[in-house]
Design an enzyme around this catalytic site. Structure first.
Site, PDB file in Angstrom:
ATOM      1  N   LYS A   1      31.959  25.222 -21.567  1.00  0.00           N
ATOM      2  CA  LYS A   1      30.671  24.533 -21.736  1.00  0.00           C
ATOM      3  C   LYS A   1      29.462  25.452 -21.796  1.00  0.00           C
ATOM      4  O   LYS A   1      28.359  24.996 -22.052  1.00  0.00           O
ATOM      5  CB  LYS A   1      30.431  23.486 -20.639  1.00  0.00           C
ATOM      6  CG  LYS A   1      31.365  22.313 -20.658  1.00  0.00           C
ATOM      7  CD  LYS A   1      30.922  21.297 -19.625  1.00  0.00           C
ATOM      8  CE  LYS A   1      31.886  20.148 -19.525  1.00  0.00           C
ATOM      9  NZ  LYS A   1      31.454  19.172 -18.517  1.00  0.00           N
ATOM     10  N   ASP A   2      29.619  26.728 -21.554  1.00  0.00           N
ATOM     11  CA  ASP A   2      28.489  27.660 -21.639  1.00  0.00           C
ATOM     12  C   ASP A   2      28.984  29.025 -22.096  1.00  0.00           C
ATOM     13  O   ASP A   2      28.613  30.056 -21.545  1.00  0.00           O
ATOM     14  CB  ASP A   2      27.773  27.761 -20.303  1.00  0.00           C
ATOM     15  CG  ASP A   2      26.452  28.519 -20.398  1.00  0.00           C
ATOM     16  OD1 ASP A   2      25.985  28.767 -21.535  1.00  0.00           O
ATOM     17  OD2 ASP A   2      25.894  28.875 -19.355  1.00  0.00           O
ATOM     18  N   LEU A   3      29.820  29.019 -23.106  1.00  0.00           N
ATOM     19  CA  LEU A   3      30.365  30.275 -23.601  1.00  0.00           C
ATOM     20  C   LEU A   3      29.324  30.951 -24.489  1.00  0.00           C
ATOM     21  O   LEU A   3      28.888  30.390 -25.485  1.00  0.00           O
ATOM     22  CB  LEU A   3      31.647  30.013 -24.393  1.00  0.00           C
ATOM     23  CG  LEU A   3      32.484  31.226 -24.725  1.00  0.00           C
ATOM     24  CD1 LEU A   3      32.876  31.977 -23.459  1.00  0.00           C
ATOM     25  CD2 LEU A   3      33.719  30.819 -25.471  1.00  0.00           C
TER      26      LEU A   3
ATOM     27  N   TYR B   1      18.160  26.760 -21.096  1.00  0.00           N
ATOM     28  CA  TYR B   1      18.786  25.655 -20.365  1.00  0.00           C
ATOM     29  C   TYR B   1      17.823  24.488 -20.210  1.00  0.00           C
ATOM     30  O   TYR B   1      16.660  24.670 -19.855  1.00  0.00           O
ATOM     31  CB  TYR B   1      19.252  26.127 -18.980  1.00  0.00           C
ATOM     32  CG  TYR B   1      20.384  27.112 -19.071  1.00  0.00           C
ATOM     33  CD1 TYR B   1      21.697  26.687 -19.028  1.00  0.00           C
ATOM     34  CD2 TYR B   1      20.145  28.463 -19.240  1.00  0.00           C
ATOM     35  CE1 TYR B   1      22.751  27.585 -19.130  1.00  0.00           C
ATOM     36  CE2 TYR B   1      21.186  29.375 -19.348  1.00  0.00           C
ATOM     37  CZ  TYR B   1      22.480  28.923 -19.292  1.00  0.00           C
ATOM     38  OH  TYR B   1      23.506  29.817 -19.407  1.00  0.00           O
TER      39      TYR B   1
END
Length: 88
Positions: free
Chosen positions: A20-22, A51
């Site tokens: 989810k945050d690669l 973000y």
């Protein structure tokens, strides 16, 4: 390095883990030049403009998320690939 990241992503996908945050900011390189995929919580502090909250009290890297993740909140390994490859 890209091959190492792809292998790491493949490893995660086989274990049904969605990152989810690669992003490059969540990849570290050790002294032997091996790339490790991480989830540095510090990324949220170091890159606050990346973000945003989508109304679910969870900050996400909206700028780098795949379309299906943004619109339908559907997360997948394919979305991780989009995050890393297309937007980086």
């Amino acid at each position: 390095m890209a091959i190492q990241i792809a292998c790491g992503m493949s490893y995660l996908a086989r274990r049904e883990v969605i990152h989810k945050d690669l992003a490059a900011r969540n990849c570290v390189i050790d002294e032997s030049l091996q790339v490790k995929i991480t989830d540095n919580a510090l990324s949220r502090d170091l890159f606050p403009m990346d973000y945003h909250c989508l109304g679910d009290n969870e900050n996400r890297p909206v700028r780098w998320m795949s379309l299906e993740s943004l619109v339908n909140k559907e997360f997948s390994s394919a979305g991780d690939v989009v995050s890393l490859v297309v937007f980086q």
